[in-house]
Design a protein around this motif. Sequence first.
Motif, PDB file in Angstrom:
ATOM      1  N   TYR A  77       1.810  40.340  17.443  1.00 43.58           N
ATOM      2  CA  TYR A  77       1.027  40.756  18.611  1.00 43.58           C
ATOM      3  C   TYR A  77       0.615  42.222  18.496  1.00 43.58           C
ATOM      4  N   TYR A  78       1.565  43.101  18.163  1.00 41.44           N
ATOM      5  CA  TYR A  78       1.226  44.532  18.087  1.00 41.44           C
ATOM      6  C   TYR A  78       0.387  44.849  16.855  1.00 41.44           C
ATOM      7  N   ALA A  79       0.468  44.008  15.814  1.00 39.11           N
ATOM      8  CA  ALA A  79      -0.461  44.158  14.688  1.00 39.11           C
ATOM      9  C   ALA A  79      -1.892  43.894  15.178  1.00 39.11           C
ATOM     10  N   GLY A  80      -2.035  42.867  16.018  1.00 39.74           N
ATOM     11  CA  GLY A  80      -3.341  42.592  16.610  1.00 39.74           C
ATOM     12  C   GLY A  80      -3.838  43.750  17.458  1.00 39.74           C
ATOM     13  N   LEU A 131      -7.841  39.227  15.707  1.00 37.79           N
ATOM     14  CA  LEU A 131      -7.779  37.834  16.152  1.00 37.79           C
ATOM     15  C   LEU A 131      -6.858  37.002  15.271  1.00 37.79           C
ATOM     16  N   ASP A 132      -6.890  37.276  13.980  1.00 41.73           N
ATOM     17  CA  ASP A 132      -6.037  36.538  13.058  1.00 41.73           C
ATOM     18  C   ASP A 132      -4.558  36.761  13.376  1.00 41.73           C
ATOM     19  N   TYR A 133      -4.184  38.006  13.634  1.00 36.87           N
ATOM     20  CA  TYR A 133      -2.778  38.303  13.949  1.00 36.87           C
ATOM     21  C   TYR A 133      -2.386  37.768  15.323  1.00 36.87           C
ATOM     22  N   PHE A 134      -3.298  37.816  16.288  1.00 35.17           N
ATOM     23  CA  PHE A 134      -2.992  37.229  17.596  1.00 35.17           C
ATOM     24  C   PHE A 134      -2.738  35.726  17.461  1.00 35.17           C
ATOM     25  N   GLN A 135      -3.546  35.046  16.645  1.00 41.58           N
ATOM     26  CA  GLN A 135      -3.351  33.609  16.445  1.00 41.58           C
ATOM     27  C   GLN A 135      -2.021  33.330  15.755  1.00 41.58           C
ATOM     28  N   SER A 183       0.618  35.033  27.488  1.00 40.83           N
ATOM     29  CA  SER A 183      -0.411  35.476  28.433  1.00 40.83           C
ATOM     30  C   SER A 183      -1.136  36.715  27.904  1.00 40.83           C
ATOM     31  N   LYS A 184      -0.344  37.670  27.385  1.00 40.22           N
ATOM     32  CA  LYS A 184      -0.940  38.896  26.843  1.00 40.22           C
ATOM     33  C   LYS A 184      -1.821  38.586  25.639  1.00 40.22           C
ATOM     34  N   ILE A 185      -1.317  37.725  24.750  1.00 42.05           N
ATOM     35  CA  ILE A 185      -2.063  37.402  23.523  1.00 42.05           C
ATOM     36  C   ILE A 185      -3.381  36.720  23.858  1.00 42.05           C
ATOM     37  N   TYR A 186      -3.323  35.701  24.728  1.00 40.25           N
ATOM     38  CA  TYR A 186      -4.557  34.998  25.087  1.00 40.25           C
ATOM     39  C   TYR A 186      -5.556  35.930  25.768  1.00 40.25           C
ATOM     40  N   SER A 187      -5.064  36.853  26.590  1.00 39.87           N
ATOM     41  CA  SER A 187      -5.965  37.801  27.251  1.00 39.87           C
ATOM     42  C   SER A 187      -6.653  38.700  26.232  1.00 39.87           C
ATOM     43  N   GLN A 188      -5.865  39.176  25.250  1.00 39.42           N
ATOM     44  CA  GLN A 188      -6.441  40.025  24.209  1.00 39.42           C
ATOM     45  C   GLN A 188      -7.475  39.262  23.385  1.00 39.42           C
ATOM     46  N   MET A 189      -7.134  38.019  23.017  1.00 39.47           N
ATOM     47  CA  MET A 189      -8.060  37.205  22.218  1.00 39.47           C
ATOM     48  C   MET A 189      -9.347  36.922  23.002  1.00 39.47           C
ATOM     49  N   GLY A 190      -9.189  36.589  24.275  1.00 31.06           N
ATOM     50  CA  GLY A 190     -10.361  36.304  25.096  1.00 31.06           C
ATOM     51  C   GLY A 190     -11.290  37.505  25.195  1.00 31.06           C
ATOM     52  N   THR A 191     -10.698  38.695  25.346  1.00 31.86           N
ATOM     53  CA  THR A 191     -11.508  39.911  25.424  1.00 31.86           C
ATOM     54  C   THR A 191     -12.263  40.160  24.127  1.00 31.86           C
ATOM     55  N   LEU A 192     -11.602  39.946  22.991  1.00 32.99           N
ATOM     56  CA  LEU A 192     -12.257  40.143  21.702  1.00 32.99           C
ATOM     57  C   LEU A 192     -13.387  39.137  21.487  1.00 32.99           C
ATOM     58  N   PHE A 193     -13.170  37.889  21.906  1.00 31.71           N
ATOM     59  CA  PHE A 193     -14.239  36.900  21.796  1.00 31.71           C
ATOM     60  C   PHE A 193     -15.434  37.299  22.674  1.00 31.71           C
ATOM     61  N   THR A 241     -12.853  33.903  10.782  1.00 32.98           N
ATOM     62  CA  THR A 241     -11.707  33.838  11.700  1.00 32.98           C
ATOM     63  C   THR A 241     -11.860  32.692  12.686  1.00 32.98           C
ATOM     64  N   LEU A 242     -13.068  32.533  13.246  1.00 31.75           N
ATOM     65  CA  LEU A 242     -13.305  31.433  14.175  1.00 31.75           C
ATOM     66  C   LEU A 242     -13.139  30.087  13.479  1.00 31.75           C
ATOM     67  N   TYR A 243     -13.542  30.051  12.234  1.00 32.88           N
ATOM     68  CA  TYR A 243     -13.369  28.817  11.472  1.00 32.88           C
ATOM     69  C   TYR A 243     -11.885  28.459  11.354  1.00 32.88           C
ATOM     70  N   ASN A 244     -11.067  29.471  11.025  1.00 33.94           N
ATOM     71  CA  ASN A 244      -9.622  29.228  10.886  1.00 33.94           C
ATOM     72  C   ASN A 244      -9.027  28.722  12.196  1.00 33.94           C
ATOM     73  N   TYR A 245      -9.466  29.339  13.300  1.00 31.89           N
ATOM     74  CA  TYR A 245      -8.934  28.928  14.604  1.00 31.89           C
ATOM     75  C   TYR A 245      -9.327  27.479  14.910  1.00 31.89           C
ATOM     76  N   GLN A 246     -10.593  27.154  14.685  1.00 33.83           N
ATOM     77  CA  GLN A 246     -11.046  25.788  14.950  1.00 33.83           C
ATOM     78  C   GLN A 246     -10.366  24.791  14.021  1.00 33.83           C
ATOM     79  N   LEU A 247     -10.083  25.227  12.806  1.00 28.92           N
ATOM     80  CA  LEU A 247      -9.417  24.346  11.850  1.00 28.92           C
ATOM     81  C   LEU A 247      -8.006  23.995  12.322  1.00 28.92           C
ATOM     82  N   ARG A 248      -7.313  24.987  12.877  1.00 34.27           N
ATOM     83  CA  ARG A 248      -5.950  24.719  13.386  1.00 34.27           C
ATOM     84  C   ARG A 248      -5.990  23.685  14.507  1.00 34.27           C
ATOM     85  N   GLU A 249      -7.012  23.864  15.403  1.00 33.64           N
ATOM     86  CA  GLU A 249      -7.137  22.912  16.506  1.00 33.64           C
ATOM     87  C   GLU A 249      -7.380  21.491  15.998  1.00 33.64           C
TER      88      GLU A 249
END
Length: 581
Positions: free
Chosen positions: A108-111, A124-128, A144-154, A343-351
């Motif tokens: 999280y703090y790396a993100g 985003l990669d580190y948050f995921q 909650s913190k991680i999702y908020s950070q990711m949402g802001t970056l998106f 990065t978005l590709y990696n996230y979608q791939l996990r899903e």
Amino acid sequence: MKQTSTRFILLTCLLLCAYACGKRPYPKSLIVADSLASAQPDSAIALLNTLKESMKAESEATRMYYRLLCIKANDKAYIRHTSDSLILPVLHYYTEKKDEHHLPEAYYYAGRVYRDLEDAPLALDYFQKAIDALPDNKGYRIKSKIYSQMGTLFLYQKTYDEALKILKEARKCNIALKDSASMVFNLRDIANGYRCLDQNDSSLYYLRKAYYIAKVLRNYDLMAMVQSQMASLYIELEKYDLARKFLQPSLDSLDIPSRSGIFSMASKLYHKTGSIDSAIYYYTELLKCGTIYAKQTVCKGLAEIAIMHNNPQEALLHLRQYQQCTDSIYQITNIETIRRLHTLYNYQLREKENNRLKTANERKQNLIIYIISIGILIIALLFAYLQRYKRKKQLLNIQLKKLSQLKEEQYRKSALYIKENELRIEELEQELQEADLTNNTLRVQLEEQIELPLCTNKQAEIELVRRKQSDTALPESKIYKHIQQLLTTKKRLSDNDWKELEETIDSLYEGFTEKLRNLYNLNEQEYSVCLLIKINIPPIDIAKLTNHSKEAISSTRRRLYEKVFGTKGSPKDWDDIILSL
């Protein structure tokens, strides 16, 4: 000051006592620092600084925990991370040790570090990775913190649908925690997502929900924060009275983290409402604390104000600074465009792996398809973006050159130019009188230097006289009187009338139509409007003569200025350009 120090000492002692009886793998002082980091980060930083030398003799596990706490405390204190040198050894250590307790927090703090370094894809990669390292039904607080950070970056990367999905995950976590204060921030961010999608009704709905919760909590800071977001939305909707009403509480209770956003809104509001002095003040303040994106907006706004005040030199300076900011943003965006897609590709791939993929062979086949598709898409997008940017930059440079030449031409035909030349002539004549009579070379040089401003002054005076004569002759011209008659009878000009008007203007103002067409490739309607502006026909009468509404004429004038000079201006700004040709 003394009272604050006493409270810090007492709080530290109480926390030490609370942990004294338990068996802990780390020194009690570090456990205390961890507890202080969230509630009192400044106190945590002070405590960690006192432990710096003693950490050298501790085990590697303790040193890595100490480093993680330093990063955490600085982050909580809003101290911007400027390097990844502190977090990388921590990540390497906890990854190698497969530490399930500390690894999610390290990710999280790396993100957070890479977000401050403006490397959004890596953040985003580190948050995921942090999400993946947490149990499914636990760790709601950090999730909650991680999702908020990711949402802001998106949101920053303009992937709004993905941002909304992530931000709603953050809201689920806070509902599970029954954390009302965090829900206010979630609702604010979700509102921003809908606003980016131009769904302003949905945005306003979520902001009102956020304000209701903040009001129930009686948290005035949260209320002010939500009101500032509502003010921003109302500015966009051009409801300036409502915007001013909701922005004022944030200006009254300004804190450091929100300065950039609040100053940005204030400068935009005052600029749009004509409060130029206030706009300049907030633009200046925003230059001190704003991001590169905010500074780009500042330079553009100050350039518009300079042009409005007929200050071409200052306008050119701000436009160059605007171009520098644009180039910097392009460099960041160009890198992020490629890495963000990956990065978005990696996230979608996990899903898809979690929900659809059944076997290893299917995963490999899908991976190959996605890599090929994304590779082609990246190349196409990159080529198109580079070509568009190159054309846009070339056009901007051409328009800046035109603006500079136009201002220079106006200046050389002005009374101010004549006056400055006269002063220079007086100085040279004085030098000539004082010159050595035997030095013929010097006298000839001085006489030649006097001759040049005399000639240019004569030309400028001729131009001024010619301009006055033309301005006087225009109302007496046949076509001008004919146009005035048409206005009374509510008739339009014929093709012959337009031709005669063009010839009359060119005869009175030599080369006008040629200069006008050199500025921009005008269509027939735009060209007609410009001819009527040149003979001082009011906008409402231009609308009648061209069979358009007054608003359409204003829009045409405003749009022409923006097309020619690459920046927004008022209809009057375009009129001034036409009248000066």
